[in-house]
Design an enzyme around this catalytic site. Structure first.
Site, short mmCIF file in Angstrom:
data_model
loop_
_atom_site.label_atom_id
_atom_site.label_comp_id
_atom_site.label_asym_id
_atom_site.label_seq_id
_atom_site.Cartn_x
_atom_site.Cartn_y
_atom_site.Cartn_z
N CYS A 143 -5.51 2.23 -5.50
CA CYS A 143 -5.46 2.78 -6.99
C CYS A 143 -5.98 1.68 -7.64
O CYS A 143 -5.32 0.24 -7.78
CB CYS A 143 -4.32 3.40 -7.63
SG CYS A 143 -4.69 3.71 -9.79
N CYS A 186 -10.40 3.96 -14.65
CA CYS A 186 -9.77 4.60 -13.34
C CYS A 186 -10.68 3.22 -12.56
O CYS A 186 -11.93 3.10 -13.07
CB CYS A 186 -10.86 5.75 -12.83
SG CYS A 186 -10.37 5.47 -10.57
#
Length: 350
Positions: free
Chosen positions: A126, A274
């Site tokens: 991530c 993101c």
């Protein structure tokens, strides 16, 4: 001052002022007695629960709960982290977050970062979460090395912190700028033609730590991110694990500026940002719009990406020629990170 955040299942939740050097500093209590309860049969439960300290941080619209473990600590929870993530990431009945980041000891870096999505699935990487962890670890007192190295399932990454820029304060955007050098992009597939919903979409895919499908659009605001994103996320071309889906529009006034909306796998919906998606969009844009590379990649290039939340993330990289192919490498993701609060929740939630 960041306002106090309330969460029904968290105790000691406080705004960030002087952040702790370690989560250990916030709570020395490893277990809490559960309240005595009487069931239908009149039985009294004395089951004990475990106190889990956390820090909440935000990286350009993505919020995360960071939990730090150590050898032997939370041993009883080894198989329960997926369930814990589902519970505490819930925005109505938990604390609320885009993911739970579990830090474990690592022989290869400063920590091993495990990423648990709100649905309990575990992701390989991530980008914005890693930037938050870099900021968290860099704040430890008496730390001599300014570079933080993280071990992830998607590869080794390293990051460092820079002071906030003056123009960010002038625009009302505080927070330190955290740079993250990411693993090299892999599995690049350009010129994909994907049948979906009775039409064919032109797209490209790349793995920037996790898989992403990048779809170019002319009007980002008109895209049905949830509906179309859900179909593409589970498309047969990306089975069995599926993919994240990024819808990207090139700014007509500046070709180095993109706007993005992302349907995130594991969240199963659109998120405000993101990091790996921003990297994927910039990489695909570089390979399809940046023309001829400068051979050895001596000049760094930069793409700015505006997220759904209005924040700006930047990706710098080198575009080099290897044989008949152009390759993007030396990828660095940059953007702001903010501390929100710290506290502790008990497991099981009460």
């Amino acid at each position: 001052m960041v306002p106090r955040q309330e969460a029904g299942n968290a105790r000691g939740l406080a705004p960030r002022r002087n952040h702790p050097s370690r989560l250990d500093d916030m709570s020395n209590q490893q277990s809490l007695p559960a309240p005595r309860s009487t069931g239908q049969a009149g039985a009294i439960s004395n089951r004990r629960s475990t106190a889990i300290p956390f820090v909440k941080m935000v990286g350009t619209g993505n919020d995360f709960l960071i939990v730090e473990s150590s050898p032997g600590r939370f041993a009883s929870l080894t198989r329960r982290w997926p369930a814990i993530a589902r519970a505490v990431c819930d925005r109505r009945q938990g604390i609320g977050a885009d993911g739970l980041l579990l830090l474990e000891p690592s022989r290869l870096g400063d920590a091993r970062m495990r990423v648990f999505n709100p649905d309990g699935s575990e992701a390989q990487m991530c980008g914005n979460g890693a930037r938050c962890v870099v900021r968290y670890l860099a704040a430890r007192p008496r730390r001599r090395n300014s570079t933080v190295v993280l071990e992830t399932a998607g590869g080794m990454v390293r990051g460092w912190v820079r002071p906030p820029r003056r123009k960010d304060f002038q625009a009302g955007r505080g927070g330190e700028r955290v740079h993250l050098q990411m693993a090299e992009p892999t599995q690049v597939r350009l010129g994909l033609e994907i049948p979906v919903g009775g039409r064919t979409l032109s797209a490209a895919s790349v793995d920037t730590g996790v898989p992403h499908l990048v779809v170019g659009v002319s009007d980002l605001g008109a895209v049905d991110v949830h509906g179309l994103g859900r179909q593409l996320r589970a498309h047969r071309l990306f089975q069995p694990r599926g993919t994240n889906v990024d819808f990207v529009e090139v700014d007509r006034r500046a070709s180095h500026r993109l706007r993005i909306r992302t349907y995130e796998r594991g969240v199963e919906g659109e998120t405000l940002a993101c990091g790996t998606g921003v990297a994927a969009a910039a990489v695909i844009h570089a390979l399809t719009h940046h023309g001829v590379s400068d051979g050895r990649g001596t000049r760094r290039r930069r793409v700015d990406v505006i997220t759904r939340g209005g924040d700006r993330l930047s990706l710098s990289f080198r575009l080099v020629t290897q044989g008949a192919q152009r390759v993007v490498n030396d990828v660095v993701l940059e953007g702001p990170v903010r501390w929100i609060c710290h506290g502790a929740f008990s497991w099981p939630l009460r």
